[in-house]
Every structure is written in structure tokens, then in C-alpha cells.
Design a protein around this motif. Structure first.
Motif, PDB file in Angstrom:
ATOM      1  N   LYS A   1       0.654  -1.137  -0.021  1.00 48.47           N
ATOM      2  CA  LYS A   1       0.163   0.184  -0.021  1.00 48.47           C
ATOM      3  C   LYS A   1       0.889   1.376   0.042  1.00 48.47           C
ATOM      4  N   ALA A   2       1.906   1.178   0.688  1.00 46.39           N
ATOM      5  CA  ALA A   2       3.146   2.424   0.892  1.00 46.39           C
ATOM      6  C   ALA A   2       3.575   2.325  -0.418  1.00 46.39           C
ATOM      7  N   LEU A   3       4.316   1.395  -1.185  1.00 49.07           N
ATOM      8  CA  LEU A   3       5.122   1.357  -2.214  1.00 49.07           C
ATOM      9  C   LEU A   3       4.411   1.413  -3.528  1.00 49.07           C
ATOM     10  N   GLY A   4       3.165   1.033  -3.663  1.00 53.82           N
ATOM     11  CA  GLY A   4       2.649   0.634  -5.086  1.00 53.82           C
ATOM     12  C   GLY A   4       2.896  -0.841  -5.551  1.00 53.82           C
ATOM     13  N   ASN A   5       2.530  -0.924  -6.800  1.00 57.80           N
ATOM     14  CA  ASN A   5       2.573  -2.208  -7.342  1.00 57.80           C
ATOM     15  C   ASN A   5       4.094  -2.533  -7.587  1.00 57.80           C
ATOM     16  N   PRO A   6       4.633  -3.787  -6.900  1.00 57.92           N
ATOM     17  CA  PRO A   6       5.873  -4.455  -7.276  1.00 57.92           C
ATOM     18  C   PRO A   6       6.035  -5.029  -8.589  1.00 57.92           C
ATOM     19  N   TYR A   7       7.464  -5.082  -8.946  1.00 56.35           N
ATOM     20  CA  TYR A   7       7.461  -5.749 -10.082  1.00 56.35           C
ATOM     21  C   TYR A   7       7.134  -6.957 -10.249  1.00 56.35           C
ATOM     22  N   TYR A   8       7.481  -7.885  -8.847  1.00 54.59           N
ATOM     23  CA  TYR A   8       7.170  -9.304  -8.646  1.00 54.59           C
ATOM     24  C   TYR A   8       6.293  -9.395  -7.429  1.00 54.59           C
ATOM     25  N   GLU A   9       5.160 -10.172  -7.269  1.00 50.95           N
ATOM     26  CA  GLU A   9       4.499 -10.411  -6.257  1.00 50.95           C
ATOM     27  C   GLU A   9       4.232 -11.819  -6.041  1.00 50.95           C
ATOM     28  N   ALA A  10       4.314 -12.243  -4.687  1.00 49.18           N
ATOM     29  CA  ALA A  10       3.713 -13.579  -4.349  1.00 49.18           C
ATOM     30  C   ALA A  10       3.061 -13.359  -2.931  1.00 49.18           C
ATOM     31  N   SER A  11       2.630 -14.569  -2.440  1.00 52.35           N
ATOM     32  CA  SER A  11       1.869 -14.366  -1.091  1.00 52.35           C
ATOM     33  C   SER A  11       3.050 -13.923  -0.003  1.00 52.35           C
ATOM     34  N   ASP A  12       4.269 -14.280  -0.168  1.00 50.33           N
ATOM     35  CA  ASP A  12       5.279 -13.976   0.445  1.00 50.33           C
ATOM     36  C   ASP A  12       6.303 -13.287   0.368  1.00 50.33           C
ATOM     37  N   THR A  13       6.427 -12.429  -0.875  1.00 49.53           N
ATOM     38  CA  THR A  13       7.419 -11.985  -1.408  1.00 49.53           C
ATOM     39  C   THR A  13       7.067 -10.696  -2.258  1.00 49.53           C
ATOM     40  N   LEU A  14       7.608  -9.710  -2.192  1.00 50.44           N
ATOM     41  CA  LEU A  14       7.538  -8.335  -2.968  1.00 50.44           C
ATOM     42  C   LEU A  14       8.769  -7.895  -3.349  1.00 50.44           C
ATOM     43  N   LEU A  15       8.987  -7.811  -4.732  1.00 47.50           N
ATOM     44  CA  LEU A  15      10.111  -7.166  -5.237  1.00 47.50           C
ATOM     45  C   LEU A  15      10.012  -5.895  -5.997  1.00 47.50           C
ATOM     46  N   TYR A  16      10.641  -4.911  -5.860  1.00 54.27           N
ATOM     47  CA  TYR A  16      10.585  -3.496  -6.536  1.00 54.27           C
ATOM     48  C   TYR A  16      11.740  -3.267  -7.280  1.00 54.27           C
ATOM     49  N   HIS A  17      11.645  -2.823  -8.416  1.00 52.60           N
ATOM     50  CA  HIS A  17      12.415  -2.241  -9.590  1.00 52.60           C
ATOM     51  C   HIS A  17      12.700  -0.756  -9.163  1.00 52.60           C
ATOM     52  N   GLY A  18      14.087  -0.162  -8.948  1.00 51.73           N
ATOM     53  CA  GLY A  18      14.021   1.221  -8.641  1.00 51.73           C
ATOM     54  C   GLY A  18      15.227   1.414  -7.688  1.00 51.73           C
ATOM     55  N   ASP A  19      15.576   2.500  -7.500  1.00 51.47           N
ATOM     56  CA  ASP A  19      16.468   3.297  -6.686  1.00 51.47           C
ATOM     57  C   ASP A  19      16.338   3.057  -5.310  1.00 51.47           C
ATOM     58  N   SER A  20      17.057   2.539  -4.491  1.00 53.31           N
ATOM     59  CA  SER A  20      16.707   1.773  -3.241  1.00 53.31           C
ATOM     60  C   SER A  20      16.785   3.165  -2.141  1.00 53.31           C
ATOM     61  N   LEU A  21      17.309   4.133  -2.208  1.00 55.39           N
ATOM     62  CA  LEU A  21      17.226   5.392  -1.679  1.00 55.39           C
ATOM     63  C   LEU A  21      15.805   5.936  -1.671  1.00 55.39           C
ATOM     64  N   GLU A  22      15.493   6.043  -2.857  1.00 63.29           N
ATOM     65  CA  GLU A  22      14.162   6.695  -3.002  1.00 63.29           C
ATOM     66  C   GLU A  22      13.031   5.843  -2.383  1.00 63.29           C
ATOM     67  N   ILE A  23      13.267   4.580  -2.721  1.00 59.89           N
ATOM     68  CA  ILE A  23      11.952   3.468  -2.167  1.00 59.89           C
ATOM     69  C   ILE A  23      11.992   3.669  -0.958  1.00 59.89           C
ATOM     70  N   LEU A  24      13.263   3.418  -0.193  1.00 54.22           N
ATOM     71  CA  LEU A  24      13.096   3.150   1.206  1.00 54.22           C
ATOM     72  C   LEU A  24      12.643   4.339   2.103  1.00 54.22           C
ATOM     73  N   LYS A  25      12.462   5.619   1.311  1.00 55.86           N
ATOM     74  CA  LYS A  25      11.846   6.805   2.093  1.00 55.86           C
ATOM     75  C   LYS A  25      10.376   6.578   2.177  1.00 55.86           C
ATOM     76  N   SER A  26       9.795   5.621   1.540  1.00 59.07           N
ATOM     77  CA  SER A  26       8.457   5.422   1.578  1.00 59.07           C
ATOM     78  C   SER A  26       7.886   4.312   2.443  1.00 59.07           C
ATOM     79  N   VAL A  27       8.895   3.381   2.803  1.00 60.34           N
ATOM     80  CA  VAL A  27       8.688   2.116   3.465  1.00 60.34           C
ATOM     81  C   VAL A  27       8.005   2.523   4.843  1.00 60.34           C
ATOM     82  N   PRO A  28       7.189   1.708   5.236  1.00 61.63           N
ATOM     83  CA  PRO A  28       6.580   1.978   6.634  1.00 61.63           C
ATOM     84  C   PRO A  28       7.436   1.961   7.847  1.00 61.63           C
ATOM     85  N   ARG A  29       7.335   2.408   8.875  1.00 60.86           N
ATOM     86  CA  ARG A  29       8.254   2.655   9.902  1.00 60.86           C
ATOM     87  C   ARG A  29       8.142   1.164  10.750  1.00 60.86           C
ATOM     88  N   GLN A  30       9.589   0.687  11.278  1.00 66.02           N
ATOM     89  CA  GLN A  30       9.368  -0.378  12.042  1.00 66.02           C
ATOM     90  C   GLN A  30       8.448  -1.694  11.741  1.00 66.02           C
TER      91      GLN A  30
END
Length: 275
Positions: A10-39
Motif C-alpha cells: 500500500k505504501a510503495l505501490g505495485n511491485p515488479y514481482y509479487e507472491a504471497s510471501d514476496t514483494l520485489l521492487y524495481h528502482g533506486d533503493s534510496l528513493e524507495i526506502l523513504k516510503s517504507v513503513p516504519r518499524q
């Protein structure tokens, strides 16, 4: 899908790959990490670019590289649960006028809010030869936690059963834990090698691939069975592969699409540990 993965999606949007146990995102880590939920992550295990000119790197000055690492590590800290951990794998870097092969931990060990438990040395056996120095055969892992007094660690899950005298007793009690001995802070696991005659069975096209066995030990020891694992520099996907094998959920971030495709392929084929 795990509720925590749903929150991350919900915070990061649709991933490059999705499974019931995995989300993979394509992009710059520094930018994506800014939007990751805390803790939200129980464990982060990763190996960022070493800034030594590999095909996947944009070389920076030492000061720029340290500042970049300090920033993304700060975001990882924000995203780590109170009892969570961060394992950082880094190698060596030349420092102008100072050193030829300076261990990157010397530059980064105190550049985040995390508390460092210890350094673990990975002795990998094979590697390049050197004429004017000893041939390098190790890299470092720095093991950090968010809370120095309260962190997850399951030693029994990773004990080494190779004990010389497993039945030796003192005062009628076994001297050694029946599950085995502590593996110590020096780990001897083979590197993922390439070459026509010596290529590792788990080898992919990625030039700097984690061995399954190394990540397996970290995930078992430092994350609960229902944990969520992050690798913000996913590369060939070993962290996500092992997280799935060990019943954990995972989120990976990778800048290069071709490496993400390698990771997806490994997840879909269900690669198994050979160690």
C-alpha cells in the motif's frame, strides 16, 4: 498475503514481482526506502555496491559514498522493528593516499543509529591472486540491532553439529550442547564461483552473488519464523530465495531489471540449498 506485506504494498505501490510471501521492487533503493513503513522489518540483510567500479556501480568519492550509505542505512533503521537486526556485508575499497584495500567497515561501522553487536568474518576460500600482498580470502559482515538490550537471536537454530567429542561429560553432564557448538564469528562457506570447470551449482549471471548457506544462517539466527526480511540491494535474489525456504516473508529492491529477472527466475524455480 501477509498483512505486513499488504501494508508495504500500500505504501510503495505495485511491485515488479509479487507472491504471497514476496514483494520485489524495481528502482533506486534510496528513493524507495523513504516510503517504507516504519518499524516493519524484523531483519535486513544486504550487500550494497562497494564503490570499486563494478558493472552495477556509479563510482563516487569516498566522502560521497559514506554519506550515501549513511542515508540509506538511516532509512533501514527507521524501518526496523524494536527487536530487529541489520546485517551489512561489505568488502574493501581503495582510499586515495591512505590505503590500497581498506575494509569498508572501517568507514561505515558507526554511520547509522544501529548498535553494533559484532563483526563476522566470512572466509570464502577461493578468490583472486595477488603478487604484492596476501591474496584476499574474506569479507566482513557487520551485525547490528536496533535495541542493544532486546534483540532476536536463536543460536540453537544454527549450531554446528560437527563436534569433536559430542559425548564428553563433566560431573555427569554433557559439556557440549546436544545440538552442537556455537559456529563462532569466523564462517567458512565457499564463494559462488564461476568458470567452465569450477562454477558453483547455484551460480547465476550476477557477478557478485551471495551463497545460499551464508544467508540461511543469518535468517535462521536473527529473524523469527514469521518475520519479514528486507534486502534493499537484492542483486540475484538470494535473500528472497532463502527467506521463502525458511518460511519468512521478504521485500527486495533492485535497480537493475536484468538482476531482478534473475531473482524472479530463482524464486519461481524454487532453487534449493546445496550445503
Amino acid at each position: 498475503m501477509d498483512t505486513r506485506l499488504a501494508e508495504i504494498k500500500k505504501a510503495l505501490g505495485n511491485p515488479y514481482y509479487e507472491a504471497s510471501d514476496t514483494l520485489l521492487y524495481h528502482g533506486d533503493s534510496l528513493e524507495i526506502l523513504k516510503s517504507v513503513p516504519r518499524q516493519i522489518f524484523n531483519l535486513t540483510v544486504t550487500s550494497p555496491p562497494y564503490n570499486i567500479g563494478k558493472e552495477y556501480e556509479n563510482v563516487m568519492s569516498i566522502a560521497e559514498y559514506v554519506a550515501w550509505c549513511e542515508t540509506w542505512m538511516g532509512h533501514v533503521h527507521d524501518a526496523t522493528t524494536p527487536g530487529g537486526a541489520f546485517w551489512l556485508n561489505v568488502g574493501y575499497i581503495p582510499v586515495p593516499e591512505k590505503g590500497k584495500a581498506v575494509p569498508i567497515p572501517y568507514l561505515l561501522w558507526d554511520k547509522s543509529p544501529f548498535y553494533m553487536i559484532q563483526e563476522v568474518v566470512w572466509n570464502y576460500g577461493a578468490g583472486v591472486a595477488s603478487r604484492k600482498s596476501f591474496s584476499p580470502r574474506n569479507e566482513k559482515f557487520l551485525w547490528y540491532v536496533r535495541d542493544s538490550d532486546n534483540y532476536y537471536f536463536d543460536l540453537d537454530s544454527v549450531r554446528d553439529p560437527n563436534v569433536k567429542y559430542p559425548n564428553q561429560k563433566k560431573n555427569g553432564k554433557l559439556k557440549c550442547n546436544p545440538l552442537g557448538k556455537n559456529p563462532t564469528d569466523v564462517w567458512q562457506f565457499p564463494k559462488v564461483t564461476s568458470g567452465a570447470k569450477r562454477s558453483s551449482a547455484e551460480r547465476t549471471a550476477h557477478p557478485a552473488q551471495f551463497p545460499v548457506a551464508v544467508i540461511e544462517r543469518i535468517i535462521k539466527a536473527c529473524s523469527p519464523f514469521d518475520g519479514v526480511i528486507l534486502d534493499p540491494f537484492l542483486g540475484s535474489g538470494t535473500t528472497a530465495v532463502v527467506a521463502r525456504q525458511q518460511g519468512r516473508c521478504s521485500v527486495g529492491i533492485e535497480l537493475r531489471q536484468d538482476y531482478l529477472d534473475i531473482a524472479v527466475g530463482r524464486l519461481e524455480t524454487g532453487i534449493q540449498s546445496i550445503f
